[in-house]
Structure formats: structure tokens, C-alpha cells
Design a protein around this motif. Structure first.
Motif, mmCIF file in Angstrom:
data_model
loop_
_atom_site.group_PDB
_atom_site.id
_atom_site.type_symbol
_atom_site.label_atom_id
_atom_site.label_comp_id
_atom_site.label_asym_id
_atom_site.label_seq_id
_atom_site.Cartn_x
_atom_site.Cartn_y
_atom_site.Cartn_z
ATOM 1 N N ARG A 69 -13.118 -4.832 10.441
ATOM 2 C CA ARG A 69 -11.868 -4.171 9.903
ATOM 3 C C ARG A 69 -11.711 -4.437 8.577
ATOM 4 O O ARG A 69 -12.192 -5.264 7.820
ATOM 5 N N PHE A 70 -11.034 -3.484 7.887
ATOM 6 C CA PHE A 70 -10.508 -3.510 6.478
ATOM 7 C C PHE A 70 -11.650 -3.270 5.391
ATOM 8 O O PHE A 70 -11.093 -3.010 4.276
ATOM 9 N N MET A 71 -12.889 -3.249 5.607
ATOM 10 C CA MET A 71 -13.853 -3.015 4.380
ATOM 11 C C MET A 71 -13.620 -1.618 4.127
ATOM 12 O O MET A 71 -13.648 -1.494 2.670
ATOM 13 N N LEU A 72 -13.793 -0.660 5.012
ATOM 14 C CA LEU A 72 -13.582 0.780 4.640
ATOM 15 C C LEU A 72 -12.035 0.930 3.740
ATOM 16 O O LEU A 72 -12.227 1.691 2.810
ATOM 17 N N THR A 73 -11.234 0.413 4.121
ATOM 18 C CA THR A 73 -9.768 0.512 3.728
ATOM 19 C C THR A 73 -9.846 -0.029 2.241
ATOM 20 O O THR A 73 -9.160 0.549 1.446
ATOM 21 N N LEU A 78 -11.942 2.223 0.077
ATOM 22 C CA LEU A 78 -11.428 3.732 -0.342
ATOM 23 C C LEU A 78 -10.122 3.102 -1.273
ATOM 24 O O LEU A 78 -9.748 3.990 -2.131
ATOM 25 N N GLN A 79 -9.321 1.910 -0.911
ATOM 26 C CA GLN A 79 -8.295 1.611 -1.864
ATOM 27 C C GLN A 79 -8.953 1.521 -3.528
ATOM 28 O O GLN A 79 -8.287 1.877 -4.334
ATOM 29 N N LEU A 80 -9.951 0.739 -3.540
ATOM 30 C CA LEU A 80 -10.352 0.353 -4.816
ATOM 31 C C LEU A 80 -11.228 1.780 -5.522
ATOM 32 O O LEU A 80 -10.768 1.709 -6.756
ATOM 33 N N PHE A 81 -11.725 2.609 -4.698
ATOM 34 C CA PHE A 81 -12.048 3.902 -5.247
ATOM 35 C C PHE A 81 -10.743 4.611 -5.768
ATOM 36 O O PHE A 81 -10.744 5.238 -6.891
ATOM 37 N N GLY A 82 -9.649 4.581 -4.922
ATOM 38 C CA GLY A 82 -8.538 5.495 -5.442
ATOM 39 C C GLY A 82 -7.982 4.570 -6.927
ATOM 40 O O GLY A 82 -7.430 5.277 -7.726
ATOM 41 N N CYS A 83 -8.150 3.172 -6.831
ATOM 42 C CA CYS A 83 -7.622 2.514 -8.084
ATOM 43 C C CYS A 83 -8.421 2.876 -9.360
ATOM 44 O O CYS A 83 -7.870 3.205 -10.431
ATOM 45 N N PHE A 84 -9.652 3.038 -9.131
ATOM 46 C CA PHE A 84 -10.775 3.321 -10.350
ATOM 47 C C PHE A 84 -10.295 4.712 -10.507
ATOM 48 O O PHE A 84 -10.310 4.951 -11.834
ATOM 49 N N HIS A 128 0.945 -1.207 0.184
ATOM 50 C CA HIS A 128 0.154 0.133 -0.089
ATOM 51 C C HIS A 128 0.787 1.290 0.046
ATOM 52 O O HIS A 128 0.689 2.100 -0.680
ATOM 53 N N VAL A 129 1.923 1.243 0.909
ATOM 54 C CA VAL A 129 2.804 2.398 0.932
ATOM 55 C C VAL A 129 3.461 2.463 -0.201
ATOM 56 O O VAL A 129 3.846 3.416 -0.823
ATOM 57 N N THR A 130 3.873 1.457 -0.787
ATOM 58 C CA THR A 130 4.816 1.473 -2.199
ATOM 59 C C THR A 130 3.800 1.992 -3.473
ATOM 60 O O THR A 130 4.367 2.877 -4.146
ATOM 61 N N ALA A 131 2.530 1.652 -3.412
ATOM 62 C CA ALA A 131 1.621 2.283 -4.338
ATOM 63 C C ALA A 131 1.477 3.747 -4.093
ATOM 64 O O ALA A 131 1.639 4.331 -5.259
ATOM 65 N N LEU A 151 -4.915 -1.835 -6.924
ATOM 66 C CA LEU A 151 -6.169 -2.844 -7.213
ATOM 67 C C LEU A 151 -5.817 -3.984 -6.340
ATOM 68 O O LEU A 151 -6.519 -4.860 -5.775
ATOM 69 N N LEU A 152 -4.385 -4.504 -6.362
ATOM 70 C CA LEU A 152 -4.040 -5.790 -5.499
ATOM 71 C C LEU A 152 -4.473 -5.440 -3.968
ATOM 72 O O LEU A 152 -5.081 -6.472 -3.392
ATOM 73 N N THR A 153 -3.862 -4.406 -3.617
ATOM 74 C CA THR A 153 -3.983 -4.117 -1.914
ATOM 75 C C THR A 153 -5.632 -3.835 -1.612
ATOM 76 O O THR A 153 -5.980 -4.380 -0.428
ATOM 77 N N GLY A 154 -6.450 -3.447 -2.771
ATOM 78 C CA GLY A 154 -7.745 -3.103 -2.263
ATOM 79 C C GLY A 154 -8.234 -4.668 -2.265
ATOM 80 O O GLY A 154 -9.209 -4.505 -1.182
ATOM 81 N N ALA A 155 -8.095 -5.578 -3.170
ATOM 82 C CA ALA A 155 -8.566 -6.840 -3.082
ATOM 83 C C ALA A 155 -8.129 -7.461 -2.127
ATOM 84 O O ALA A 155 -8.848 -8.193 -1.393
#
Length: 179
Positions: A115-119, A122-128, A29-32, A165-169
Motif C-alpha cells: 500500500r501507499f507507494m504509488l499514492t 503520484l502525490q510527489l509528482f503532483g507536488c513537483f 490530501h483532500v485539502t490540498a 509535499l507533506l502528504t506525499g512524504a
């Protein structure tokens, strides 16, 4: 040897492997985020022998002085597409950072099943948002320019998209596994 110790050890190993998995996901995530910030800030989206550009401006080489001079992007670029690319790039940065803060908050404050559903969302929205940014840039800019090539910032942006995409999934999968 007491056999009642073995379930405790197995549970401890499962917790350690989950901690390692979360640390790995957090590292990706931090790398992305780092890749995306480098891609958005740096000026290496498109190169030719005499110019390089990004989503904010263009630098042209002056042959007499052999110096790079900043210029605006050409007027042939439609301003609405350019504004969309810039806006979606900024939104992608914001959502990836928000999802990192949500991850930290959820690790500290929420119970296991929450845990982690919101994360992940949000990650998948950023990916989109990043996918829209890159798709519009790829489709509408530099189409007639045959002597140029995409730079490392453009490639880093696509790698950031893949990692997001990977980290969101993975956040959503990890959520399912720890309930």
C-alpha cells in the motif's frame, strides 16, 4: 484479570491510531486538492488597484463604467512560459486527484506491504509539477510591476504545494511503518 487480553487491546489501539493517521493524511490530501482547484480556477493571482489576473486571463477596471472587463494576458508575457505555467498547473491537479484515487484503491484492494507507494509517488509528482508552475510564474511574471501584490489564489497554490509535499512524504512513511 486475564493478561492475554492486553496484547489484543494494544493491537487494536495500534490499528485505531493507524486509521486516525490515515484519515488525517486523507483529510490533508483532500485539502490540498481543494486549495489547488481554487487556486487554478479563481482569478486572484495578481492584484493592482485597477486589475487582477490569474494564469488564464486578466480583468481590467473601466473607470468610466466602473466594471471589470476580461482581457487577454499582455503580449509581454512570453507564451512559452505562460503555456508551461498553465500545463504544469493542470498536471498538478490531475496528479493530486489520481493519487487520491490510488489511495482509495490501495486501501481497498492491496495487501498491507504493497500500500501507499504509488499514492506517495503520484502525490510527489503532483507536488513537483505544482512547484514548477509556481516557480516559473514567480520568476517570469510581474517582475517590473511595483504597484501590485500576489493574491490569495497564489498563496493557496503555495499552501497546496506544501500540503502535497507533506502528504506525499507521509504516504511513503506510513507505507514503511505498516510493512
Amino acid at each position: 484479570m486475564n493478561l492475554t487480553v492486553w496484547p489484543w487491546i494494544a493491537q487494536g489501539l495500534r490499528k485505531m491510531s493507524m486509521l486516525k493517521a490515515l484519515a488525517g493524511i486523507c483529510f490533508l490530501h483532500v485539502t490540498a486538492i481543494v486549495f489547488l482547484f481554487i487556486a487554478v480556477i479563481d482569478d486572484a493571482w495578481w492584484f493592482t488597484d485597477s486589475l487582477y489576473s490569474d494564469i488564464w486571463g486578466r480583468w481590467v477596471m473601466e473607470y468610466n463604467d466602473e466594471v471589470w472587463v476580461y482581457t487577454d494576458l499582455p503580449s509581454s508575457y512570453r507564451r512559452d512560459y505562460l503555456g508551461a505555467v498553465q500545463a504544469f498547473a493542470v498536471l498538478a491537479c490531475m496528479f493530486l486527484v489520481f493519487s487520491l484515487f490510488a489511495f482509495i484503491y490501495q486501501i481497498i484492494m492491496l495487501a498491507k506491504g504493497e500500500r501507499f507507494m504509488l499514492t506517495g509517488v503520484l502525490q510527489l509528482f503532483g507536488c513537483f509539477f505544482l512547484m514548477v508552475c509556481l516557480s516559473v510564474y514567480t520568476d517570469h511574471f510581474h517582475q517590473g510591476e511595483k504597484d501590485g501584490w500576489y493574491g490569495y489564489s497564489y498563496i493557496l497554490a503555495w499552501l497546496a504545494w506544501l500540503l502535497a509535499l507533506l502528504t506525499g512524504a507521509l504516504y511513503i512513511i506510513v507505507r514503511k511503518n505498516i510493512e
